[in-house]
Design a protein around this motif. Structure first.
Motif, short mmCIF file in Angstrom:
data_model
loop_
_atom_site.label_atom_id
_atom_site.label_comp_id
_atom_site.label_asym_id
_atom_site.label_seq_id
_atom_site.Cartn_x
_atom_site.Cartn_y
_atom_site.Cartn_z
N UNK A 1 10.36 12.76 29.00
CA UNK A 1 10.31 12.30 27.61
C UNK A 1 10.09 13.44 26.62
N UNK A 2 10.13 14.70 27.09
CA UNK A 2 9.96 15.86 26.22
C UNK A 2 11.18 16.76 26.32
N UNK A 3 11.34 17.66 25.34
CA UNK A 3 12.47 18.59 25.33
C UNK A 3 12.03 19.93 24.76
N UNK A 4 12.73 20.97 25.13
CA UNK A 4 12.51 22.30 24.57
C UNK A 4 13.64 22.54 23.58
N UNK A 5 13.30 22.87 22.35
CA UNK A 5 14.31 23.17 21.33
C UNK A 5 14.01 24.53 20.73
N UNK A 6 15.02 25.15 20.18
CA UNK A 6 14.88 26.45 19.51
C UNK A 6 15.00 26.22 18.00
N UNK A 7 14.13 26.89 17.26
CA UNK A 7 14.18 26.85 15.80
C UNK A 7 14.11 28.30 15.33
N UNK B 1 8.36 16.70 13.13
CA UNK B 1 9.59 16.36 13.85
C UNK B 1 10.58 17.50 13.63
N UNK B 2 11.08 18.06 14.75
CA UNK B 2 12.00 19.19 14.69
C UNK B 2 13.35 18.82 15.28
N UNK B 3 14.39 19.24 14.61
CA UNK B 3 15.73 19.23 15.19
C UNK B 3 16.10 20.69 15.34
N UNK B 4 16.53 21.06 16.52
CA UNK B 4 16.88 22.46 16.75
C UNK B 4 17.98 22.57 17.78
N UNK B 5 18.27 23.80 18.15
CA UNK B 5 19.28 24.04 19.15
C UNK B 5 18.71 23.74 20.53
N UNK C 1 28.12 23.95 8.61
CA UNK C 1 28.43 22.53 8.76
C UNK C 1 28.23 22.03 10.18
N UNK C 2 28.22 22.94 11.17
CA UNK C 2 28.10 22.51 12.56
C UNK C 2 26.71 22.65 13.14
N UNK C 3 25.80 23.25 12.41
CA UNK C 3 24.44 23.45 12.92
C UNK C 3 23.46 23.05 11.82
N UNK C 4 22.33 22.52 12.24
CA UNK C 4 21.40 22.09 11.19
C UNK C 4 19.97 21.96 11.70
N UNK C 5 19.36 23.06 12.18
CA UNK C 5 17.94 22.95 12.51
C UNK C 5 17.18 22.42 11.29
N UNK C 6 16.39 21.40 11.51
CA UNK C 6 15.76 20.66 10.41
C UNK C 6 14.31 20.33 10.77
N UNK C 7 13.46 20.22 9.74
CA UNK C 7 12.06 19.85 9.93
C UNK C 7 11.76 18.64 9.06
N UNK C 8 11.11 17.65 9.65
CA UNK C 8 10.60 16.48 8.95
C UNK C 8 9.13 16.30 9.30
N UNK C 9 8.46 15.45 8.57
CA UNK C 9 7.17 14.95 9.03
C UNK C 9 7.25 13.44 9.11
#
Length: 86
Positions: free
Chosen positions: A59-65, A30-34, A14-22
């Motif tokens: 305007x960029x970020x490093x995320x983990x998936x 589009x990535x949501x990650x840690x 419930x507290x984490x949710x790495x997710x992928x969209x297009x």
């Protein structure tokens, strides 16, 4: 923007949710990650690549998936390729 949900980390709680969209309109994944954290972000920022300045633009970020999401990322790649055929 027309986001299409592709998948979420199968081990998500419930507290984490790495997710992928297009984004079909922008033709982007589009990535949501840690958040990468300071040490990984610093390592990425100091890596020199041919033709690119070192650092991470504001305007960029490093995320983990997690690697267990590879099948979801592949599905997103196939889906975005399918929208390019239209």
């Amino acid at each position: 923007m027309s986001l299409r949900f592709i998948g979420i980390d199968p081990n998500t709680g419930t507290g984490e949710s790495p997710t992928v969209w297009i984004d079909e309109e922008a033709q982007e994944l589009v990535f949501q990650g840690w958040k990468a954290g300071p040490s990984l972000e610093a390592q990425c920022a100091t890596t020199t690549l041919p033709g690119h300045a070192a650092g991470i633009p504001d305007h960029e970020a490093v995320v983990r998936v997690p690697a267990r999401m590879v099948h979801i990322i592949k599905e997103a790649c196939d889906a975005i390729e399918g929208t390019q055929l239209r």
